[in-house]
Design a protein around this motif. Structure first.
Motif, mmCIF file in Angstrom:
data_model
loop_
_atom_site.group_PDB
_atom_site.id
_atom_site.type_symbol
_atom_site.label_atom_id
_atom_site.label_comp_id
_atom_site.label_asym_id
_atom_site.label_seq_id
_atom_site.Cartn_x
_atom_site.Cartn_y
_atom_site.Cartn_z
ATOM 1 N N VAL A 196 0.843 -1.203 0.000
ATOM 2 C CA VAL A 196 0.000 0.000 0.000
ATOM 3 C C VAL A 196 0.873 1.246 0.000
ATOM 4 N N ASP A 197 0.470 2.250 -0.770
ATOM 5 C CA ASP A 197 1.066 3.589 -0.674
ATOM 6 C C ASP A 197 -0.069 4.544 -0.318
ATOM 7 N N LEU A 198 -0.002 5.115 0.890
ATOM 8 C CA LEU A 198 -1.112 5.966 1.364
ATOM 9 C C LEU A 198 -0.998 7.409 0.875
ATOM 10 N N PHE A 199 0.115 7.764 0.240
ATOM 11 C CA PHE A 199 0.276 9.112 -0.346
ATOM 12 C C PHE A 199 0.753 8.897 -1.778
ATOM 13 N N CYS A 200 -0.099 8.311 -2.606
ATOM 14 C CA CYS A 200 0.396 7.742 -3.868
ATOM 15 C C CYS A 200 0.696 8.764 -4.955
ATOM 16 N N GLY A 201 0.228 10.015 -4.809
ATOM 17 C CA GLY A 201 0.546 11.018 -5.835
ATOM 18 C C GLY A 201 0.200 10.509 -7.218
ATOM 19 N N SER A 202 1.165 10.579 -8.145
ATOM 20 C CA SER A 202 0.865 10.140 -9.518
ATOM 21 C C SER A 202 1.037 8.629 -9.714
ATOM 22 N N GLY A 203 1.191 7.888 -8.606
ATOM 23 C CA GLY A 203 1.143 6.422 -8.676
ATOM 24 C C GLY A 203 2.451 5.721 -8.957
ATOM 25 N N THR A 204 3.565 6.465 -8.889
ATOM 26 C CA THR A 204 4.839 5.895 -9.344
ATOM 27 C C THR A 204 5.284 4.671 -8.537
ATOM 28 N N ILE A 205 5.174 4.731 -7.207
ATOM 29 C CA ILE A 205 5.610 3.581 -6.392
ATOM 30 C C ILE A 205 4.773 2.348 -6.735
ATOM 31 N N MET A 206 3.456 2.551 -6.876
ATOM 32 C CA MET A 206 2.568 1.424 -7.198
ATOM 33 C C MET A 206 2.917 0.789 -8.547
ATOM 34 N N PRO A 306 4.115 13.972 1.935
ATOM 35 C CA PRO A 306 4.608 15.357 1.894
ATOM 36 C C PRO A 306 5.616 15.585 3.024
ATOM 37 N N TYR A 307 6.625 16.451 2.773
ATOM 38 C CA TYR A 307 7.674 16.677 3.776
ATOM 39 C C TYR A 307 7.420 17.897 4.657
ATOM 40 N N GLY A 308 6.416 18.713 4.300
ATOM 41 C CA GLY A 308 6.167 19.926 5.079
ATOM 42 C C GLY A 308 7.246 20.970 4.869
ATOM 43 N N GLU A 309 7.771 21.044 3.652
ATOM 44 C CA GLU A 309 8.853 22.002 3.354
ATOM 45 C C GLU A 309 8.321 23.441 3.334
ATOM 46 N N ARG A 310 7.032 23.591 2.998
ATOM 47 C CA ARG A 310 6.452 24.947 3.010
ATOM 48 C C ARG A 310 5.879 25.208 4.391
ATOM 49 N N GLU A 315 2.315 22.214 10.034
ATOM 50 C CA GLU A 315 1.466 21.638 11.094
ATOM 51 C C GLU A 315 0.637 20.471 10.566
ATOM 52 N N GLU A 316 0.124 20.682 9.374
ATOM 53 C CA GLU A 316 -0.710 19.663 8.722
ATOM 54 C C GLU A 316 0.088 18.362 8.530
ATOM 55 N N VAL A 317 1.351 18.515 8.082
ATOM 56 C CA VAL A 317 2.206 17.363 7.834
ATOM 57 C C VAL A 317 2.552 16.652 9.146
ATOM 58 N N LYS A 318 2.834 17.441 10.199
ATOM 59 C CA LYS A 318 3.134 16.828 11.503
ATOM 60 C C LYS A 318 1.975 15.956 11.972
ATOM 61 N N GLN A 319 0.756 16.481 11.812
ATOM 62 C CA GLN A 319 -0.434 15.733 12.227
ATOM 63 C C GLN A 319 -0.589 14.456 11.383
ATOM 64 N N MET A 320 -0.269 14.593 10.115
ATOM 65 C CA MET A 320 -0.341 13.462 9.183
ATOM 66 C C MET A 320 0.584 12.328 9.646
ATOM 67 N N TYR A 321 1.813 12.698 10.064
ATOM 68 C CA TYR A 321 2.782 11.697 10.529
ATOM 69 C C TYR A 321 2.298 11.039 11.828
ATOM 70 N N ARG A 322 1.702 11.846 12.701
ATOM 71 C CA ARG A 322 1.169 11.279 13.958
ATOM 72 C C ARG A 322 0.063 10.269 13.661
#
Length: 377
Positions: A196-206, A306-310, A315-322
């Motif tokens: 499973v890829d839960l942040f699949c974007g354009s599907g490359t890993i899949m 997402p890495y939360g570079e912006r 905050e959104e990314v931190k919550q995502m990781y949690r």
């Protein structure tokens, strides 16, 4: 010419994987250096490597290596090489270059001199009085200087090997296909386990996982510069494509799922999977990572969130990781593999990684956090 010296280029951190792939294809005596893997092989290796290497950037033919501290040195030693064995009378041979920590630091001058030296040698050998016509196949030369050592190569791939030909559209921070393949190959995933890829974007890993799962050669649907090279008989290309067709295991069932919160990305991922001919092997869902409740045990999460570079996303990314950490704790038999540049990832995820590997996603330094699941026997 039976044997050639070859160089497979690799992104930093992926050299050992590329070397493993080269050895798996049957080529031994492999030398690994920063960003490159070198070995001697039969000419038939050029089609096979271009078709099969999943994690390399390009396959180059080394025409010569020597030391040069003056432009005279560079010119004479380049001219002394057997260019006529590779480049026919009408071959096009543009020259690109790079120079690191070398006395000859002017790349345009090095390129110009190499071009002139090769042209003179070819004129001599092919008996051409005026300039070479350069109307034929492309033999792109690279002159690379590192601490006064010159390596002259011909690029057999054409466009980089990450261009598999299936990516029609992408998101704003796409993962290179070669790195996506590496992320899958750095795990112990086997085709009979769910992935499973839960942040699949354009599907490359899949898509890369499906290609690996069915043992489909990643270069099967594209063209390479060296397909029109005179010194590689067409029969060798035919044999390499036949071999790839025979080794593909199209009957291997796969359980691969990609999800993303953005419905637009799910559409893009589906289109790319259709283009790759793998759409019926991958399930795509629009959902949040925290809603992940797998029905099977012993699965693999392989993802590049997402890495939360912006700043506005941090905050959104931190919550995502949690949320991701909480979700994976509930699925103890699953192994998690997460690529991110976020320094605080382990703390937010709530666990120390079993293993960590330093990689580069483009120019961004990232870590590949690996959490091994407790597999049910």
């Amino acid at each position: 010419m039976k044997t050639v010296r070859l160089l497979a280029t690799a992104a930093m951190g992926l050299e050992s994987l590329v070397a493993r792939e080269v050895k798996d294809l049957g080529y031994t005596d492999v030398t690994v250096e920063n960003g490159k893997v070198m070995f001697d092989a039969d000419v038939s290796a050029i089609p096979r490597l271009n078709l099969w290497l999943r994690t390399a950037d390009r396959v180059k033919v080394i025409v010569g290596e020597f030391e040069a501290k003056t432009f005279d040195d560079l010119f004479e030693q380049t001219k002394a090489l057997n260019w006529e064995d590779y480049i026919p009378e009408d071959g096009a041979f543009p020259v690109i270059g790079k120079s690191v920590k070398s006395k000859l630091y002017s790349v345009p001058d090095c390129q110009r001199l190499v071009k002139k030296a090769v042209a003179e040698k070819l004129k001599q050998k092919h008996g051409v009085a005026i300039n070479m016509p350069e109307t034929g196949a492309m033999y792109k030369i690279e002159v690379a200087l590192l601490k006064d050592k010159v390596t002259l190569t011909l690029d057999s791939s054409g466009s980089g090997l990450h261009k598999r030909g299936y990516r029609l559209r992408q998101g704003e921070a796409p993962l290179k296909e070669t790195l996506a393949a590496a992320l899958v190959m750095l795990t112990n995933w086997k085709p009979d386990y769910p992935l499973v890829d839960l942040f699949c974007g354009s599907g490359t890993i899949m898509i890369e996982a499906a290609l690996i799962g069915q043992n489909i050669a990643p270069g099967f649907n594209r063209e390479f510069a060296s397909e029109s090279w005179d010194f590689i008989p067409q029969t060798l290309w035919d044999q390499a494509f036949d071999e790839a067709e025979k080794l593909a295991n199209y009957d291997q069932p796969l359980d691969i799922t990609g999800s993303d919160l953005d419905p637009k990305m799910i559409e893009i991922a589906k289109d790319n999977a259709i283009e790759a001919g793998l759409n019926d092997l991958i399930t795509f869902k629009q959902m949040q990572a925290r809603d992940f409740h797998p029905k099977k045990d012993n699965g693999y999460l392989i993802t590049n969130p997402p890495y939360g570079e912006r700043l506005n996303e941090e905050e959104e990314v931190k919550q995502m990781y949690r949320d991701l950490g909480k979700s994976m704790v509930l699925n103890a038999t699953w192994s998690s593999y997460v690529l991110t540049s976020h320094e605080q990832f382990e703390k937010l995820f709530g666990m120390k990684a079993t293993k960590k590997r330093k990689l580069f996603n483009g120019f961004i330094k990232v870590d590949y956090y690996q959490y091994f699941g407790r597999h049910n026997k």
